[in-house]
Design an enzyme around this catalytic site. Structure first.
Site, PDB file in Angstrom:
ATOM      1  N   CYS A  91       0.821  -1.187   0.000  1.00  0.00           N
ATOM      2  CA  CYS A  91       0.000   0.000   0.000  1.00  0.00           C
ATOM      3  C   CYS A  91       0.864   1.249   0.000  1.00  0.00           C
ATOM      4  O   CYS A  91       1.467   1.600   1.019  1.00  0.00           O
ATOM      5  CB  CYS A  91      -0.934   0.008   1.205  1.00  0.00           C
ATOM      6  SG  CYS A  91      -1.936   1.482   1.114  1.00  0.00           S
ATOM      7  N   GLY A  92       0.907   1.908  -1.148  1.00  0.00           N
ATOM      8  CA  GLY A  92       1.741   3.092  -1.299  1.00  0.00           C
ATOM      9  C   GLY A  92       1.201   4.295  -0.556  1.00  0.00           C
ATOM     10  O   GLY A  92       1.975   5.059   0.037  1.00  0.00           O
ATOM     11  N   HIS A  93      -0.127   4.483  -0.561  1.00  0.00           N
ATOM     12  CA  HIS A  93      -0.639   5.678   0.134  1.00  0.00           C
ATOM     13  C   HIS A  93      -0.343   5.558   1.624  1.00  0.00           C
ATOM     14  O   HIS A  93      -0.058   6.545   2.307  1.00  0.00           O
ATOM     15  CB  HIS A  93      -2.134   5.901  -0.176  1.00  0.00           C
ATOM     16  CG  HIS A  93      -3.082   5.292   0.807  1.00  0.00           C
ATOM     17  ND1 HIS A  93      -3.578   4.003   0.706  1.00  0.00           N
ATOM     18  CD2 HIS A  93      -3.629   5.792   1.950  1.00  0.00           C
ATOM     19  CE1 HIS A  93      -4.390   3.757   1.722  1.00  0.00           C
ATOM     20  NE2 HIS A  93      -4.442   4.822   2.491  1.00  0.00           N
ATOM     21  N   ASP A 253     -10.113   3.658  -4.322  1.00  0.00           N
ATOM     22  CA  ASP A 253      -9.011   4.464  -3.787  1.00  0.00           C
ATOM     23  C   ASP A 253      -9.218   5.912  -4.198  1.00  0.00           C
ATOM     24  O   ASP A 253      -9.350   6.225  -5.378  1.00  0.00           O
ATOM     25  CB  ASP A 253      -7.682   3.931  -4.350  1.00  0.00           C
ATOM     26  CG  ASP A 253      -6.482   4.421  -3.569  1.00  0.00           C
ATOM     27  OD1 ASP A 253      -6.563   5.517  -2.979  1.00  0.00           O
ATOM     28  OD2 ASP A 253      -5.462   3.712  -3.565  1.00  0.00           O
ATOM     29  N   GLY A 258      -0.738   4.221  -4.652  1.00  0.00           N
ATOM     30  CA  GLY A 258       0.720   4.082  -4.725  1.00  0.00           C
ATOM     31  C   GLY A 258       1.187   2.816  -5.420  1.00  0.00           C
ATOM     32  O   GLY A 258       2.084   2.852  -6.276  1.00  0.00           O
ATOM     33  N   SER A 259       0.581   1.678  -5.060  1.00  0.00           N
ATOM     34  CA  SER A 259       1.009   0.430  -5.709  1.00  0.00           C
ATOM     35  C   SER A 259       0.456   0.372  -7.131  1.00  0.00           C
ATOM     36  O   SER A 259       1.065  -0.237  -8.021  1.00  0.00           O
ATOM     37  CB  SER A 259       0.546  -0.785  -4.895  1.00  0.00           C
ATOM     38  OG  SER A 259      -0.832  -0.677  -4.596  1.00  0.00           O
TER      39      SER A 259
HETATM   40  O1  HY3 Z   1      -1.798   3.306  -2.409  1.00  0.00           O
HETATM   41  C1  HY3 Z   1      -1.970   2.094  -2.480  1.00  0.00           C
HETATM   42  O2  HY3 Z   1      -1.116   1.323  -2.898  1.00  0.00           O
HETATM   43  C2  HY3 Z   1      -3.255   1.547  -1.971  1.00  0.00           C
HETATM   44  N1  HY3 Z   1      -4.287   2.441  -1.595  1.00  0.00           N
HETATM   45  C3  HY3 Z   1      -5.439   1.604  -1.253  1.00  0.00           C
HETATM   46  C4  HY3 Z   1      -5.230   0.349  -2.067  1.00  0.00           C
HETATM   47  C5  HY3 Z   1      -3.749   0.214  -2.301  1.00  0.00           C
HETATM   48  O3  HY3 Z   1      -3.274  -0.704  -1.402  1.00  0.00           O
END
Ligand code: HY3
Length: 338
Positions: A91-93, A253, A258-259
């Site tokens: 999870c990038g965020h 999202d 992020g991912s």
């Molecule tokens: O930023 C992300 O990677 C994520 N945000 C919610 C779902 C992903 O895991």
């Protein structure tokens, strides 16, 4: 009825995507590795995920993280991600928000200016985060994820209500289908969230039923996490490109994901639209931007041209909470409306 501990949290968001950071009250989590710990939670303590992610304390699109002991020696801490359906692997965020949080709350010893490096173990592996820090304030965070690779291009998926749709399948710490929204007659910037959610969610459901992904290191990572709807603007440009990531049980999202932008950047590189070091911005449904670049090519299992992608953005604090459950409150254990 289950009795649940009081849980204390700090609440953040990155680009509008919530991050509930669980600080106190979670029961002991058994397991030697993070992936073992996730299995343990799923089988023994899933009521806590529902308690914190679902209503009335959360909502359909809620997201959270538990900080745990890492099992990679160089990691500063480990993470387990929680969402409406279960537990995510990257999870990038969350990494962007946690970078600030870790420096601000003193989780890293001797933070450095103008940037502090933090090694965060995510379930998919070690992620390096770099936090802008002037000795007082933390700001943007950039992270370099685990190797990302294109698993397959032009995969035909039967999507109920839309017919056969071609998608690309890419790993960015978790597997995504990536597809321009126009293949469904939709527009990622203008169509309603409900329409995009339905088309992307139906695509994920269909792939999960009919398409198998293999990961070079762990069977626990072999699943399709979601579908990313794009504006199709993959050719390099200084203009941002838009996408919406629909993951887990049709969760949307708010951030560019992020991912997801890690995977999309790897795909753009694979298709010849990006060069190493070239920066590009990605816009999420909230309007927030992440910037990405390809750092280098690496070998990852049988993938000779996997890439390390860097993503940057900023997380913000929105408060803190203390969540309780009264003895006679069955509904308050967690429910979800969809
Ligand atoms: O930023 C992300 O990677 C994520 N945000 C919610 C779902 C992903 O895991």
């Amino acid at each position: 009825m289950a009795k649940l501990n009081t849980i204390e949290t700090t609440e953040m968001h990155t680009g509008g995507e919530p991050l509930r950071i669980i600080e106190k009250g979670y029961p002991e989590i058994k397991g030697n590795t993070i992936l073992d710990k996730i299995r343990y939670l799923r089988e023994n303590q899933d009521m806590y995920r529902k308690f914190l992610m679902w209503e009335p304390r959360g909502h359909y699109d809620m997201y959270g993280v538990l900080l745990v002991l890492p099992d990679i020696e160089s990691a500063d801490f480990g993470t387990i991600f929680l969402h409406n359906e279960g537990y995510g692997t990257m999870c990038g965020h969350a990494v962007i928000a946690l970078g600030r949080y870790a420096v601000d709350k003193g989780l890293v010893k001797n933070p450095q200016t103008p940037e502090t490096k933090i090694n965060i173990q995510c379930p998919c592996g070690l992620v390096e985060a770099y936090v802008e820090y002037d000795g007082v304030k933390t700001e943007n965070v950039r992270f370099q994820s685990v190797p990302s690779f294109v698993y397959a291009t032009d995969v035909d998926v039967e999507v109920e209500g839309f017919g056969t749709v071609k998608v690309d399948v890419v790993y960015g710490g978790t597997f995504y289908a990536i597809v321009p929204a126009e293949r469904y007659g939709l527009n990622v910037r203008k169509s309603s969230v409900d329409e995009l959610r339905r088309a992307a969610g139906t695509t994920t459901d269909s792939l999960r039923r009919s398409y198998k992904v293999e990961h070079p290191e762990s069977p626990d990572l072999e699943f399709i996490f979601g579908t990313i709807m794009t504006d199709g603007k993959d050719e390099f440009s200084d203009d941002p490109t838009a996408n919406m990531c629909v993951f887990a049980e049709r969760e949307v999202d708010r951030s560019p994901c992020g991912s997801g932008v890690t995977a999309r950047t790897a795909l753009q590189y694979y298709k010849g639209h990006r060069k190493i070091g070239q920066k590009r911005r990605f816009r999420g449904p909230s309007g927030a931007m992440f910037t990405t670049s390809v750092v280098k090519e690496v070998t990852y299992g049988k993938y000779k041209n996997a890439v390390v992608v860097e993503v940057s953005g900023k997380g913000h604090y929105v408060g803190s909470s203390k969540f309780t459950l009264e003895d006679d409150d069955e509904i308050g254990q967690g429910f979800i409306l969809r």
